[in-house]
Design a protein around this motif. Structure first.
Motif, PDB file in Angstrom:
ATOM      1  N   VAL A   9       0.901  -1.279   0.027  1.00 43.82           N
ATOM      2  CA  VAL A   9       0.041   0.038  -0.070  1.00 43.82           C
ATOM      3  C   VAL A   9       0.904   1.287  -0.011  1.00 43.82           C
ATOM      4  CG1 VAL A   9      -1.529   1.475   1.322  1.00 43.82           C
ATOM      5  CG2 VAL A   9      -1.910  -1.280   1.126  1.00 43.82           C
ATOM      6  N   SER A  10       2.050   1.259   0.894  1.00 38.09           N
ATOM      7  CA  SER A  10       2.622   2.384   0.961  1.00 38.09           C
ATOM      8  C   SER A  10       3.565   2.598  -0.492  1.00 38.09           C
ATOM      9  CB  SER A  10       3.754   2.233   2.018  1.00 38.09           C
ATOM     10  OG  SER A  10       4.591   2.984   1.933  1.00 38.09           O
ATOM     11  N   ASN A  11       3.894   1.637  -0.932  1.00 41.67           N
ATOM     12  CA  ASN A  11       4.722   1.705  -2.248  1.00 41.67           C
ATOM     13  C   ASN A  11       3.603   2.160  -3.393  1.00 41.67           C
ATOM     14  OD1 ASN A  11       7.151   0.900  -1.548  1.00 41.67           O
ATOM     15  ND2 ASN A  11       7.191  -0.908  -2.526  1.00 41.67           N
ATOM     16  N   LEU A  12       2.367   1.702  -3.539  1.00 37.87           N
ATOM     17  CA  LEU A  12       1.667   2.138  -4.400  1.00 37.87           C
ATOM     18  C   LEU A  12       1.501   3.660  -4.299  1.00 37.87           C
ATOM     19  CD1 LEU A  12      -1.167  -0.790  -4.682  1.00 37.87           C
ATOM     20  CD2 LEU A  12       0.411   0.197  -6.674  1.00 37.87           C
ATOM     21  N   ASP A  13       1.077   3.977  -3.232  1.00 36.23           N
ATOM     22  CA  ASP A  13       0.792   5.372  -2.899  1.00 36.23           C
ATOM     23  C   ASP A  13       2.160   6.273  -3.313  1.00 36.23           C
ATOM     24  OD1 ASP A  13      -0.610   7.610  -1.771  1.00 36.23           O
ATOM     25  OD2 ASP A  13       0.802   7.826  -0.094  1.00 36.23           O
ATOM     26  N   LEU A  14       3.371   5.882  -2.786  1.00 38.82           N
ATOM     27  CA  LEU A  14       4.392   6.658  -3.468  1.00 38.82           C
ATOM     28  C   LEU A  14       4.505   6.697  -4.918  1.00 38.82           C
ATOM     29  CD1 LEU A  14       7.064   5.265  -0.735  1.00 38.82           C
ATOM     30  CD2 LEU A  14       6.224   7.513  -0.763  1.00 38.82           C
ATOM     31  N   ILE A  15       4.210   5.696  -5.524  1.00 38.64           N
ATOM     32  CA  ILE A  15       4.292   5.560  -6.984  1.00 38.64           C
ATOM     33  C   ILE A  15       3.393   6.487  -7.680  1.00 38.64           C
ATOM     34  CG2 ILE A  15       4.032   3.964  -8.965  1.00 38.64           C
ATOM     35  CD1 ILE A  15       5.404   1.757  -7.311  1.00 38.64           C
ATOM     36  N   ARG A  16       2.480   6.475  -7.084  1.00 38.32           N
ATOM     37  CA  ARG A  16       1.159   7.261  -7.748  1.00 38.32           C
ATOM     38  C   ARG A  16       1.635   8.895  -7.576  1.00 38.32           C
ATOM     39  NH1 ARG A  16      -1.276   4.777 -11.532  1.00 38.32           N
ATOM     40  NH2 ARG A  16      -2.494   2.935 -10.904  1.00 38.32           N
ATOM     41  N   ARG A  17       2.537   9.096  -6.630  1.00 42.23           N
ATOM     42  CA  ARG A  17       3.103  10.591  -6.471  1.00 42.23           C
ATOM     43  C   ARG A  17       4.131  11.132  -7.508  1.00 42.23           C
ATOM     44  NH1 ARG A  17       3.507  10.418   0.024  1.00 42.23           N
ATOM     45  NH2 ARG A  17       1.492   9.749   0.531  1.00 42.23           N
ATOM     46  N   VAL A  18       4.728   9.833  -8.235  1.00 37.31           N
ATOM     47  CA  VAL A  18       5.707  10.194  -8.997  1.00 37.31           C
ATOM     48  C   VAL A  18       5.322  10.471 -10.494  1.00 37.31           C
ATOM     49  CG1 VAL A  18       8.045   9.136  -9.982  1.00 37.31           C
ATOM     50  CG2 VAL A  18       7.329   8.708  -7.638  1.00 37.31           C
ATOM     51  N   GLY A  85      10.611  14.179  -7.597  1.00 36.65           N
ATOM     52  CA  GLY A  85      10.210  13.543  -8.938  1.00 36.65           C
ATOM     53  C   GLY A  85      11.084  13.349  -9.999  1.00 36.65           C
ATOM     54  N   ASP A  86      12.367  13.860  -9.882  1.00 34.58           N
ATOM     55  CA  ASP A  86      13.446  13.853 -10.666  1.00 34.58           C
ATOM     56  C   ASP A  86      14.157  12.289 -10.455  1.00 34.58           C
ATOM     57  OD1 ASP A  86      13.476  16.229 -11.890  1.00 34.58           O
ATOM     58  OD2 ASP A  86      14.714  17.200  -9.998  1.00 34.58           O
ATOM     59  N   TYR A  87      14.749  11.881 -11.444  1.00 34.10           N
ATOM     60  CA  TYR A  87      15.260  10.659 -11.588  1.00 34.10           C
ATOM     61  C   TYR A  87      16.894  10.533 -12.135  1.00 34.10           C
ATOM     62  CZ  TYR A  87      13.205  10.942 -16.247  1.00 34.10           C
ATOM     63  OH  TYR A  87      12.812  11.355 -17.506  1.00 34.10           O
ATOM     64  N   ILE A  88      17.379   9.494 -11.518  1.00 34.66           N
ATOM     65  CA  ILE A  88      18.846   9.550 -11.664  1.00 34.66           C
ATOM     66  C   ILE A  88      19.420   8.059 -12.149  1.00 34.66           C
ATOM     67  CG2 ILE A  88      21.299   9.533 -10.269  1.00 34.66           C
ATOM     68  CD1 ILE A  88      19.461  11.258  -8.593  1.00 34.66           C
ATOM     69  N   GLY A  89      20.369   7.850 -13.070  1.00 38.17           N
ATOM     70  CA  GLY A  89      20.895   6.761 -13.447  1.00 38.17           C
ATOM     71  C   GLY A  89      20.362   6.096 -14.817  1.00 38.17           C
ATOM     72  N   GLU A  90      19.241   6.859 -15.239  1.00 41.78           N
ATOM     73  CA  GLU A  90      18.520   6.181 -16.431  1.00 41.78           C
ATOM     74  C   GLU A  90      19.730   5.876 -17.745  1.00 41.78           C
ATOM     75  OE1 GLU A  90      18.634  10.340 -17.368  1.00 41.78           O
ATOM     76  OE2 GLU A  90      18.416   9.149 -15.472  1.00 41.78           O
ATOM     77  N   MET A  91      20.527   6.791 -17.819  1.00 45.82           N
ATOM     78  CA  MET A  91      21.597   6.717 -18.974  1.00 45.82           C
ATOM     79  C   MET A  91      22.386   5.568 -18.945  1.00 45.82           C
ATOM     80  SD  MET A  91      22.649  10.692 -19.734  1.00 45.82           S
ATOM     81  CE  MET A  91      23.791  10.743 -18.479  1.00 45.82           C
ATOM     82  N   SER A  92      22.819   4.982 -17.648  1.00 42.41           N
ATOM     83  CA  SER A  92      23.462   4.007 -17.687  1.00 42.41           C
ATOM     84  C   SER A  92      22.908   2.681 -18.004  1.00 42.41           C
ATOM     85  CB  SER A  92      24.204   4.010 -15.933  1.00 42.41           C
ATOM     86  OG  SER A  92      25.239   4.894 -15.806  1.00 42.41           O
ATOM     87  N   LEU A  93      21.547   2.731 -17.352  1.00 41.22           N
ATOM     88  CA  LEU A  93      20.613   1.556 -17.687  1.00 41.22           C
ATOM     89  C   LEU A  93      20.460   1.365 -19.234  1.00 41.22           C
ATOM     90  CD1 LEU A  93      18.045   1.836 -14.770  1.00 41.22           C
ATOM     91  CD2 LEU A  93      19.964   0.283 -14.896  1.00 41.22           C
ATOM     92  N   ILE A  94      20.297   2.578 -19.834  1.00 41.74           N
ATOM     93  CA  ILE A  94      20.074   2.434 -21.367  1.00 41.74           C
ATOM     94  C   ILE A  94      21.297   2.155 -22.345  1.00 41.74           C
ATOM     95  CG2 ILE A  94      19.477   3.739 -23.458  1.00 41.74           C
ATOM     96  CD1 ILE A  94      17.509   5.463 -21.287  1.00 41.74           C
TER      97      ILE A  94
END
Length: 230
Positions: A9-18, A85-94
């Motif tokens: 439940v906590s994770n779902l709530d957090l994800i919906r805010r992102v 809301g910002d994210y990090i590390g996506e370039m290395s994953l791609i």
């Protein structure tokens, strides 16, 4: 700090805010909620480190972090400040390359971590045109970051040296050559200096044996030039 698995439940709530996850269907959101882990970083703690791989996507839930890059001589430049809301590390994953910069928590910062395995489930097929374009955009962004770093950290000599190195390619004997003619004016525009200054730098680099202009106009890059650019 250790990782802490929080409730569904906590994770779902957090994800919906992102904002990044706002397009997820209910089913995908539940799947994502099972996959993410929440972690808290203290002020001054590194979230990712330049030159290393973490194989993780980091999404900031709260707090503030700085994207920084450092020169080998110890100087540092701030490329960006990141917040909720910002994210990090996506370039290395791609593109599977090490992080091009470090990210340091500026205050206490809560982050959601998503593994590369789960991240790849959200990506287009690696054989698709969409993925090829995404990878190309990532490489362009890396080059842009390097240019910002170069302008902030290096003098004109260092910036010219980097342009020459990035324009060169090895020949059959392994020697670095710039085959296509590159004008002093073009280099000046790349490094943010006058054509006259670039001409003086190029002349000095040649006199000191860092580069050599060959008869057919190509420029040979000596090994010592790389050390001067970093």
């Amino acid at each position: 700090m250790g990782e802490l698995k929080v409730t569904m439940v906590s994770n779902l709530d957090l994800i919906r805010r992102v904002p990044l996850f706002s397009v997820l269907t209910d089913q995908h959101a539940e799947s994502m909620a099972n996959a993410v882990v929440k972690r808290r970083y203290k002020r001054g703690e590194m979230i990712v480190e330049q030159g290393k791989k973490s194989n993780t996507l980091y999404v900031l839930l709260s707090g503030r972090a700085r994207v920084i890059t450092s020169h080998t001589r110890g100087r540092e430049v701030i490329l960006a400040t990141m917040g909720q809301g910002d994210y990090i590390g996506e370039m290395s994953l791609i593109d599977n390359e090490p992080h091009s910069a470090s990210v340091r928590a500026e205050v206490q910062t809560d982050v959601l971590l998503l593994s590369s395995t789960e991240f790849n489930k959200c990506m287009p097929d690696p054989a698709s045109v969409a993925f090829a374009i995404l990878r190309g955009l990532t490489q362009r962004l890396r080059r842009a970051d390097r240019n910002i770093e170069s302008l902030a950290l290096m003098d004109v000599y260092g910036r010219v040296a980097r342009v020459l190195l990035e324009s060169a390619a090895p020949d059959l004997n392994g020697q670095l050559l710039i085959r296509e003619k590159i004008s002093r004016q073009d280099i000046a525009k790349m490094v943010g200096a006058s054509r006259e200054m670039v001409s003086r730098v190029m002349k000095d680099l040649e006199e000191r044996g860092f580069i050599e202009t060959l008869e057919h106009g190509a420029i040979q890059i000596k090994d010592r030039l790389a050390a001067s650019a970093y």
